[in-house]
Design a protein around this motif. Structure first.
Motif, PDB file in Angstrom:
ATOM      1  N   THR A  51       0.747  -1.346   0.037  1.00 26.15           N
ATOM      2  CA  THR A  51       0.177  -0.061  -0.158  1.00 26.15           C
ATOM      3  C   THR A  51       0.666   1.206   0.044  1.00 26.15           C
ATOM      4  OG1 THR A  51      -1.988  -1.116   1.151  1.00 26.15           O
ATOM      5  CG2 THR A  51      -1.884   1.196   1.307  1.00 26.15           C
ATOM      6  N   ILE A  52       0.438   1.986  -0.885  1.00 28.63           N
ATOM      7  CA  ILE A  52       1.230   3.325  -1.138  1.00 28.63           C
ATOM      8  C   ILE A  52       0.744   4.448  -0.219  1.00 28.63           C
ATOM      9  CG2 ILE A  52       2.194   5.100  -2.723  1.00 28.63           C
ATOM     10  CD1 ILE A  52       2.222   2.972  -4.696  1.00 28.63           C
ATOM     11  N   ARG A  53       1.571   4.653   0.794  1.00 26.10           N
ATOM     12  CA  ARG A  53       0.998   6.006   1.630  1.00 26.10           C
ATOM     13  C   ARG A  53       2.272   7.073   1.492  1.00 26.10           C
ATOM     14  NH1 ARG A  53       0.395   1.408   4.842  1.00 26.10           N
ATOM     15  NH2 ARG A  53      -1.891   1.075   5.338  1.00 26.10           N
ATOM     16  N   THR A  54       3.373   7.038   1.194  1.00 30.89           N
ATOM     17  CA  THR A  54       4.377   7.856   1.164  1.00 30.89           C
ATOM     18  C   THR A  54       5.144   7.549  -0.366  1.00 30.89           C
ATOM     19  OG1 THR A  54       6.315   6.756   2.169  1.00 30.89           O
ATOM     20  CG2 THR A  54       4.844   8.220   3.334  1.00 30.89           C
ATOM     21  N   ALA A  55       5.827   8.776  -0.647  1.00 27.91           N
ATOM     22  CA  ALA A  55       6.883   8.661  -1.788  1.00 27.91           C
ATOM     23  C   ALA A  55       7.696   7.400  -1.736  1.00 27.91           C
ATOM     24  CB  ALA A  55       7.705   9.987  -2.120  1.00 27.91           C
ATOM     25  N   ARG A  56       8.325   7.326  -0.416  1.00 27.90           N
ATOM     26  CA  ARG A  56       8.988   5.919  -0.374  1.00 27.90           C
ATOM     27  C   ARG A  56       8.578   4.754  -0.552  1.00 27.90           C
ATOM     28  NH1 ARG A  56      12.567   5.849   5.048  1.00 27.90           N
ATOM     29  NH2 ARG A  56      13.337   7.811   4.105  1.00 27.90           N
ATOM     30  N   ASP A  57       6.983   4.633  -0.349  1.00 30.22           N
ATOM     31  CA  ASP A  57       6.407   3.310  -0.613  1.00 30.22           C
ATOM     32  C   ASP A  57       6.299   3.169  -2.340  1.00 30.22           C
ATOM     33  OD1 ASP A  57       5.922   2.855   1.971  1.00 30.22           O
ATOM     34  OD2 ASP A  57       3.906   3.898   2.247  1.00 30.22           O
ATOM     35  N   ALA A  58       6.209   4.280  -2.799  1.00 32.13           N
ATOM     36  CA  ALA A  58       6.157   4.091  -4.485  1.00 32.13           C
ATOM     37  C   ALA A  58       7.442   3.529  -4.859  1.00 32.13           C
ATOM     38  CB  ALA A  58       5.855   5.318  -4.980  1.00 32.13           C
ATOM     39  N   VAL A  59       8.522   4.119  -4.177  1.00 30.78           N
ATOM     40  CA  VAL A  59       9.728   3.303  -4.726  1.00 30.78           C
ATOM     41  C   VAL A  59       9.993   2.181  -4.437  1.00 30.78           C
ATOM     42  CG1 VAL A  59      12.220   3.674  -4.579  1.00 30.78           C
ATOM     43  CG2 VAL A  59      10.919   5.684  -4.599  1.00 30.78           C
ATOM     44  N   ALA A  60       9.491   1.703  -3.365  1.00 33.58           N
ATOM     45  CA  ALA A  60       9.654   0.350  -2.865  1.00 33.58           C
ATOM     46  C   ALA A  60       8.724  -0.621  -3.588  1.00 33.58           C
ATOM     47  CB  ALA A  60       9.151  -0.039  -1.347  1.00 33.58           C
ATOM     48  N   THR A  61       7.809  -0.011  -3.982  1.00 35.00           N
ATOM     49  CA  THR A  61       6.528  -0.955  -4.914  1.00 35.00           C
ATOM     50  C   THR A  61       7.295  -1.290  -6.344  1.00 35.00           C
ATOM     51  OG1 THR A  61       4.520  -0.135  -3.677  1.00 35.00           O
ATOM     52  CG2 THR A  61       4.219  -0.713  -5.768  1.00 35.00           C
ATOM     53  N   ALA A  62       7.850  -0.121  -6.763  1.00 35.35           N
ATOM     54  CA  ALA A  62       8.407  -0.261  -8.059  1.00 35.35           C
ATOM     55  C   ALA A  62       9.692  -1.271  -8.218  1.00 35.35           C
ATOM     56  CB  ALA A  62       9.018   1.198  -8.768  1.00 35.35           C
ATOM     57  N   ALA A  63      10.312  -1.083  -6.879  1.00 34.12           N
ATOM     58  CA  ALA A  63      11.681  -2.103  -6.999  1.00 34.12           C
ATOM     59  C   ALA A  63      11.111  -3.504  -6.462  1.00 34.12           C
ATOM     60  CB  ALA A  63      12.447  -1.813  -5.636  1.00 34.12           C
ATOM     61  N   LEU A  64      10.050  -3.925  -6.031  1.00 32.41           N
ATOM     62  CA  LEU A  64       9.312  -4.980  -5.702  1.00 32.41           C
ATOM     63  C   LEU A  64       8.901  -5.629  -7.217  1.00 32.41           C
ATOM     64  CD1 LEU A  64       7.411  -4.803  -2.583  1.00 32.41           C
ATOM     65  CD2 LEU A  64       9.767  -6.039  -2.786  1.00 32.41           C
TER      66      LEU A  64
END
Length: 275
Positions: free
Chosen positions: A155-168
């Motif tokens: 779940t994307i709540r912050t910009a860091r979550d968006a980067v982590a999702t793309a990496a995954l």
């Protein structure tokens, strides 16, 4: 292209033209936030992550997703103005429909097969499309459709979550050792991700990625002799999508559920073949 609508700045009362953005739903249909022009626009005085998003329902499949809240900068005083959006109306079940989770025609209390809810089969998908993979594209990658486990979104709540999702997601496609490169970060809101054979950029902002961003990631991939990939939360401008198609750059859009969705043919091809 949609026509511009006038939005009056609450600070200086000047009218500014605004064109509502179009986002891609997971079913492939275009989604446009329904502007509420009868409501008064509000100035943006403090930006928060929650207030930067608005719930929009797809008119084709009924899916509700979070997309960037429409806003426009006043050309006279510089105030950022939030454009009001009508919230989705409560969905009404069709007359005579079975209760939630129950199979039509069955005895009350009898539920459908696992994964079936509200009378919809768990394996239902839009007609004319291949079975959807976890990223919204066709199932299967280079490692084999059956050998790849389901993608587990974050779940994307912050910009860091968006980067982590793309990496995954890149790892799910088969790319190994995905990381952010060392060194001085580039002067951009986008975040670089690198792995052997791929160069990706992740744009976690609420503004659509433009032509220059797509060309930059293409040049980075060309220099590294690698596949260029772009992830964005707010989608892409028409110029950026056209250029990406010409250059063969896979484009993905992510909603707040953390499910990347391919938005052009190169992205569908990448999902199909994998790393």
């Amino acid at each position: 292209m949609a026509e511009a609508v006038p939005v009056r700045c609450p600070a200086c009362q000047r009218e500014n033209g605004y064109i509502s953005p179009v986002f891609p739903c997971a079913c492939g249909s275009p989604v446009t936030p329904p502007l509420d022009l009868a409501a008064a626009p509000l100035p943006l005085t403090h930006r928060t992550w929650r207030d930067s998003w608005v719930t929009v329902r797809c008119g084709s499949c009924g899916r509700e997703s979070e997309w960037p809240h429409p806003e426009v900068g006043c050309g006279a005083c510089g105030t950022v103005v939030l454009v009001p959006v009508r919230p989705p109306e409560p969905a009404e079940p069709p007359a005579g429909a079975a209760g939630a989770g129950e199979v039509a025609g069955a005895e009350p209390g009898v539920r459908g097969a696992p994964g079936a809810e509200d009378g919809v089969r768990g394996d239902a998908r839009p007609a004319g499309r291949a079975p959807a993979g976890p990223g919204g594209g066709s199932a299967g990658v280079g490692r084999g459709p059956a050998s790849r486990p389901p993608f587990r979104p974050v779940t994307i709540r912050t910009a860091r979550d968006a980067v982590a999702t793309a990496a995954l997601y890149l790892r799910w496609l088969g790319f190994r050792d995905v990381r952010q490169p060392d060194g001085v970060p580039i002067p951009s809101a986008a975040v670089d991700l690198r792995a052997p054979g791929v160069v990706a950029q992740v744009d976690p902002t609420t503004a659509p990625a433009g032509l220059r961003a797509v060309e930059c990631v293409w040049l980075n991939g060309l220099t590294a002799s690698a596949t260029s990939v772009y992830f964005a939360l707010a989608g892409y401008t028409e110029e950026a999508r056209g250029r990406a198609d010409d250059l063969g750059i896979p484009l993905f859009v992510m909603d707040l559920t953390g499910m990347p969705q391919p938005v052009n043919d190169p992205a569908d091809a990448l999902v199909g073949r994998g790393a």
